[in-house]
Design a protein around this motif. Structure first.
Motif, PDB file in Angstrom:
ATOM      1  N   LYS A  64      41.094 -13.168 146.243  1.00  0.00           N
ATOM      2  CA  LYS A  64      40.663 -11.982 146.995  1.00  0.00           C
ATOM      3  C   LYS A  64      41.463 -11.800 148.295  1.00  0.00           C
ATOM      4  CE  LYS A  64      36.361 -13.319 147.420  1.00  0.00           C
ATOM      5  NZ  LYS A  64      36.471 -14.647 146.774  1.00  0.00           N
ATOM      6  N   SER A  65      41.597 -12.879 149.058  1.00  0.00           N
ATOM      7  CA  SER A  65      42.305 -12.757 150.335  1.00  0.00           C
ATOM      8  C   SER A  65      43.777 -12.426 150.122  1.00  0.00           C
ATOM      9  CB  SER A  65      42.160 -14.043 151.154  1.00  0.00           C
ATOM     10  OG  SER A  65      40.824 -14.213 151.529  1.00  0.00           O
ATOM     11  N   ILE A  66      44.370 -12.981 149.074  1.00  0.00           N
ATOM     12  CA  ILE A  66      45.783 -12.688 148.776  1.00  0.00           C
ATOM     13  C   ILE A  66      45.931 -11.205 148.431  1.00  0.00           C
ATOM     14  CG2 ILE A  66      47.709 -13.172 147.197  1.00  0.00           C
ATOM     15  CD1 ILE A  66      46.410 -15.995 146.829  1.00  0.00           C
ATOM     16  N   PHE A  67      45.019 -10.707 147.598  1.00  0.00           N
ATOM     17  CA  PHE A  67      45.031  -9.293 147.217  1.00  0.00           C
ATOM     18  C   PHE A  67      44.977  -8.418 148.481  1.00  0.00           C
ATOM     19  CE2 PHE A  67      43.342  -5.247 145.886  1.00  0.00           C
ATOM     20  CZ  PHE A  67      43.751  -5.053 144.582  1.00  0.00           C
ATOM     21  N   CYS A  68      44.080  -8.776 149.380  1.00  0.00           N
ATOM     22  CA  CYS A  68      43.903  -7.970 150.594  1.00  0.00           C
ATOM     23  C   CYS A  68      45.126  -8.049 151.509  1.00  0.00           C
ATOM     24  CB  CYS A  68      42.666  -8.448 151.354  1.00  0.00           C
ATOM     25  SG  CYS A  68      41.147  -8.062 150.489  1.00  0.00           S
ATOM     26  N   LEU A  69      45.633  -9.260 151.689  1.00  0.00           N
ATOM     27  CA  LEU A  69      46.822  -9.414 152.535  1.00  0.00           C
ATOM     28  C   LEU A  69      47.987  -8.615 151.971  1.00  0.00           C
ATOM     29  CD1 LEU A  69      46.937 -13.211 153.496  1.00  0.00           C
ATOM     30  CD2 LEU A  69      46.716 -11.276 155.068  1.00  0.00           C
ATOM     31  N   GLU A  70      48.140  -8.650 150.645  1.00  0.00           N
ATOM     32  CA  GLU A  70      49.267  -7.920 150.032  1.00  0.00           C
ATOM     33  C   GLU A  70      49.054  -6.408 150.163  1.00  0.00           C
ATOM     34  OE1 GLU A  70      50.486  -9.189 146.148  1.00  0.00           O
ATOM     35  OE2 GLU A  70      52.201  -7.799 146.164  1.00  0.00           O
TER      36      GLU A  70
END
Lengths: 264, 98
Positions: A64-70
């Motif tokens: 989830k955090s990777i998706f948001c950061l990207e």
């Protein structure tokens, strides 16, 4: 008497926010902004609706955090849309450490104020003595903090990660939902495309942890993982995408050193 | 007295539920304990930088500065007095020392 007047003005304020938000959606239906996440925009037929609020739901370790950061990184670096990341749980140094695993120049974006990171983790998770009456509050501090950053930075993409902390801390699901709706309305008025993150518990079939988060979003994306032999495979599903058709069913994705890639 | 080291900041906004009751509870608690503390009221919608700087997520928030204690929402008078009591004790101790 005082109680009646206070809740009535709160209701009217919320109603006004909603009417304004809906009117803006009608003024510009269908304008999309690509996330830039490889393969994702095709799943939702061309990107997210500008000014809409989406819910990203998933278990721990799903990405989830990777998706948001990207989402924020691509927005700022490739589409000229400044982004705001509001962390309610994880400390910023931990988020930035996570981002260093990728070939993304986050520092340059932060230096140019194309990416603003707000760490409210200590406040939200209560790293100080705290007494709470969960029936009598408004999330106006969070509202005003976000709105100030949005106005000052010309922000166009916002991530609130995770809203489940607010439900857990305040306990009153109905009030938190109402307050997040007010924040979502404010973000719509400013033309921000937003992702609210919520966590689910592994092995439980629910879409969201508290069973209400999905109702305030224009779209819901679910991330999860399944064991495959000794490894784990990550999957994404588009559960809801208001105003658009979308890919039905689950898609496998991988996390590379350049971000997420939707596979098959 | 303890008033130099401590003060109470009440964060509010236009939408804060039952705000007058919050102020009344704070003032009557101080009065009952005989504490002479400064009470500052901050409207976060008019003063957003204070909300950002001091990490205020919700209103009402009663911040007892110097004691590292915050009340979120409307506390009862008893709850508030239980926390403020320690300031009174500190003031009395200091008075005796002086």
């Amino acid at each position: 008497m005082a109680r009646r007047s206070s809740s009535s003005s709160g209701f009217m304020a919320e109603l006004k926010e909603r009417i304004i938000s809906e009117a803006r959606v009608l003024e510009s239906p269908g304008e999309r902004t690509p996330t830039g996440i490889r393969g994702f925009d095709e799943l939702v037929r061309g990107g997210l609706f500008r000014g809409a609020t989406y819910l990203l739901s998933g278990v721990s370790g799903a990405g989830k955090s990777i998706f948001c950061l990207e989402f924020l990184y691509r927005g700022a670096a490739e589409y000229g849309e400044p982004g705001l990341y509001v962390s309610l749980e994880e400390h910023l140094d931990s988020i930035l450490r996570n981002a260093r695993n990728f070939r993304w120049d986050m520092k340059s974006l932060i230096d140019r104020q194309m990416l603003v990171l707000l760490d409210l983790s200590a406040v939200a998770v209560g790293e100080r003595a705290l007494s709470l009456n969960p029936d009598m509050f408004a999330l106006d501090g969070l509202y005003t903090t976000i709105e100030t950053a949005v106005k000052e930075g010309g922000i166009k993409r916002v991530v609130l990660d995770p809203i489940s902390v607010l439900f857990l801390q305040y306990g009153n699901v109905g009030v938190v939902r109402r307050e997040l709706n007010v924040i979502s309305g404010m973000l719509k008025r400013h033309g921000c495309t937003s992702i609210f993150v919520t966590e689910t518990e592994h092995g439980k079939p629910s879409i969201t942890r508290f069973g209400v988060e999905e109702f305030m979003a224009d779209g819901v994306f679910i991330l999860y993982w399944e064991p495959e032999g000794e490894k784990r495979s990550r999957y994404i599903e588009i559960y809801k995408m208001r105003g658009s058709s979308h890919y039905e069913g689950k898609k496998r994705f991988s996390v590379t050193d350049n971000g997420i890639v939707i596979l098959y | 007295m303890v008033s130099g080291r401590y003060k109470i900041v009440i964060f509010k906004s236009e939408r804060t539920p039952r705000y007058p009751q919050v102020v009344k509870t704070v003032r009557s608690s101080l009065e009952k304990l005989g504490l002479d503390l400064e009470v500052e009221e901050v409207d976060v919608s008019k003063n957003p930088e204070r909300a950002v700087r001091e990490g205020i997520i919700s209103t009402p928030t009663i911040d007892i500065v110097g004691l590292n204690w915050r009340f979120i929402g409307l506390p009862t008078e008893d709850e508030l007095m239980a926390v403020l009591e320690s300031l009174k004790e500190e003031g009395e101790t200091r008075g005796k020392e002086e």
